[in-house]
Write a protein that holds these residues in place. Sequence first.
Motif, PDB file in Angstrom:
ATOM      1  N   MET A   1      15.262 -28.329  49.158  1.00 10.15           N
ATOM      2  CA  MET A   1      13.921 -27.772  49.048  1.00 10.15           C
ATOM      3  C   MET A   1      13.958 -26.269  48.822  1.00 10.15           C
ATOM      4  N   ASN A   2      12.861 -25.750  48.304  1.00 10.77           N
ATOM      5  CA  ASN A   2      12.478 -24.346  48.422  1.00 10.77           C
ATOM      6  C   ASN A   2      11.177 -24.331  49.216  1.00 10.77           C
ATOM      7  N   PRO A   3      11.262 -24.470  50.542  1.00 11.88           N
ATOM      8  CA  PRO A   3      10.047 -24.623  51.356  1.00 11.88           C
ATOM      9  C   PRO A   3       9.238 -23.336  51.402  1.00 11.88           C
ATOM     10  N   ASP A   4       7.954 -23.428  51.099  1.00 12.36           N
ATOM     11  CA  ASP A   4       7.098 -22.247  51.064  1.00 12.36           C
ATOM     12  C   ASP A   4       6.198 -22.203  52.293  1.00 12.36           C
ATOM     13  N   ASP A   5       5.221 -23.096  52.381  1.00 13.00           N
ATOM     14  CA  ASP A   5       4.328 -23.154  53.540  1.00 13.00           C
ATOM     15  C   ASP A   5       4.491 -24.490  54.248  1.00 13.00           C
ATOM     16  N   LEU A   6       3.981 -24.564  55.482  1.00  8.39           N
ATOM     17  CA  LEU A   6       4.020 -25.826  56.206  1.00  8.39           C
ATOM     18  C   LEU A   6       2.775 -26.009  57.050  1.00  8.39           C
ATOM     19  N   ALA A   7       2.478 -27.270  57.338  1.00  6.18           N
ATOM     20  CA  ALA A   7       1.370 -27.643  58.222  1.00  6.18           C
ATOM     21  C   ALA A   7       1.868 -28.722  59.173  1.00  6.18           C
ATOM     22  N   PHE A   8       1.296 -28.763  60.368  1.00  5.15           N
ATOM     23  CA  PHE A   8       1.623 -29.785  61.355  1.00  5.15           C
ATOM     24  C   PHE A   8       0.474 -30.769  61.485  1.00  5.15           C
ATOM     25  N   ASP A   9       0.802 -32.059  61.684  1.00  4.84           N
ATOM     26  CA  ASP A   9      -0.227 -32.995  62.106  1.00  4.84           C
ATOM     27  C   ASP A   9      -0.358 -32.941  63.628  1.00  4.84           C
TER      28      ASP A   9
ATOM     29  N   ILE B   1      -9.759 -22.852  63.738  1.00  4.53           N
ATOM     30  CA  ILE B   1      -9.178 -24.036  64.364  1.00  4.53           C
ATOM     31  C   ILE B   1      -7.665 -23.977  64.094  1.00  4.53           C
ATOM     32  N   ARG B   2      -6.928 -25.026  64.487  1.00  3.94           N
ATOM     33  CA  ARG B   2      -5.486 -25.013  64.231  1.00  3.94           C
ATOM     34  C   ARG B   2      -5.193 -24.875  62.749  1.00  3.94           C
ATOM     35  N   GLN B   3      -5.996 -25.499  61.904  1.00  3.60           N
ATOM     36  CA  GLN B   3      -5.736 -25.454  60.465  1.00  3.60           C
ATOM     37  C   GLN B   3      -5.971 -24.070  59.847  1.00  3.60           C
ATOM     38  N   SER B   4      -6.594 -23.177  60.593  1.00  2.00           N
ATOM     39  CA  SER B   4      -6.732 -21.786  60.124  1.00  2.00           C
ATOM     40  C   SER B   4      -5.926 -20.848  61.008  1.00  2.00           C
ATOM     41  N   ASN B   5      -4.992 -21.423  61.758  1.00  2.00           N
ATOM     42  CA  ASN B   5      -4.174 -20.605  62.650  1.00  2.00           C
ATOM     43  C   ASN B   5      -2.863 -21.301  62.958  1.00  2.00           C
ATOM     44  N   GLY B   6      -2.114 -21.574  61.917  1.00  2.00           N
ATOM     45  CA  GLY B   6      -0.788 -22.121  62.164  1.00  2.00           C
ATOM     46  C   GLY B   6      -0.620 -23.579  61.823  1.00  2.00           C
ATOM     47  N   GLY B   7      -1.546 -24.155  61.077  1.00  2.00           N
ATOM     48  CA  GLY B   7      -1.362 -25.514  60.565  1.00  2.00           C
ATOM     49  C   GLY B   7      -1.518 -26.594  61.585  1.00  2.00           C
TER      50      GLY B   7
END
Length: 343
Positions: free
Chosen positions: A157-165, A337-343
């Motif tokens: 990979m060339n990982p750029d961004d990430l999000a958590f469920d 929310i989490r999605q606007s503060n660290g995925g």
Amino acid sequence: MDMRRLSIRPFAGLTAVGVLALTGCGTQTGGSAIDAAAGAGGDRTIRAQKVMQLTQVHEQTGMTLLEGPVLDEDGTLLVVDVTAPAGEPKVLRVDVRKKTSRKVHTDDRGAYTSAQFSPYDGRIYLTDFAHGDIVSLAPDGSDVRTFFSGEVDGARMNPDDLAFDREGNLYISDSRGMSEGEAKGRVVRIDRAGKDATVLADDLAAPNGISFDVDYRGLWFSELTQNRISYLRLDGEGRVVSRHTAIRVDGGIAQTDSIAVDADGNLYQGLHGRPAMAVYSKNGERLATVEVPARAAEGLESATNVAITPGGTKAYMTVSGPAGGYVYTFDALAKGIRQSNGG
């Protein structure tokens, strides 16, 4: 983040991989003026205000590029400097009230393009674009571990961004193929143990930003070289149900960078090539443009990402260019929310 910008000079300490041919807290409000503007689509203009300068251009790399803003439980801001050389802070902790910063982590290898806190173990996770690794740290920067390394379906990979469920599984925008200008990018899911990696979408044009929607029903992701945002609907097991192009971003010279989502489901699309963010509703309506005031914009070339205070509307945006790396603030359209503060 447009990692092609990093091809200007080689990184010190990265000779093993050669020259990188790469592309790319409270709940208070106030502090940003909102102007009614008759712009394209009738959206309004939000004038961001400078909090502080964090970095200057590094002599060794010829750049500074701030990314990955995320607020910790104490309300302090964590930021990564993608182009920081060995010995310089690659992860910084910023006290936005006192306008001070201190080093959290550095090393002689990584080019970190995002930082996120896991909801599963509370650790900080970093994407190393240069080496394809995911690295984790304790919240204080200690106990550095390689969470994931190696190939996914036969390619690094060339990982750029990430999000958590909600369970702590990782969803990564893999910008593979960016330096060649080929649509080889992917969205990759890695289980929270770091063992099972699955490609959810492929043949993408330099995927960059990635974020879950409010209800965790699907992922928004941007493709930098196509200036578009797509939506990937998932089932309860993280499998793909459908995929479609959702928003075409009229960016002019600017390109789509990272994405954040607020409590109303609005998308904050960072722009590379202009110190601004475009804000859209979940239905694709252009709602606002967040801009650095014209008098301060000289020497600033990108507004990569944003963190919005959980439960509040105070937003912190990372802005960079030849003038240095800065944090700017503005009032978001809805609460963080989490999605606007660290995925």
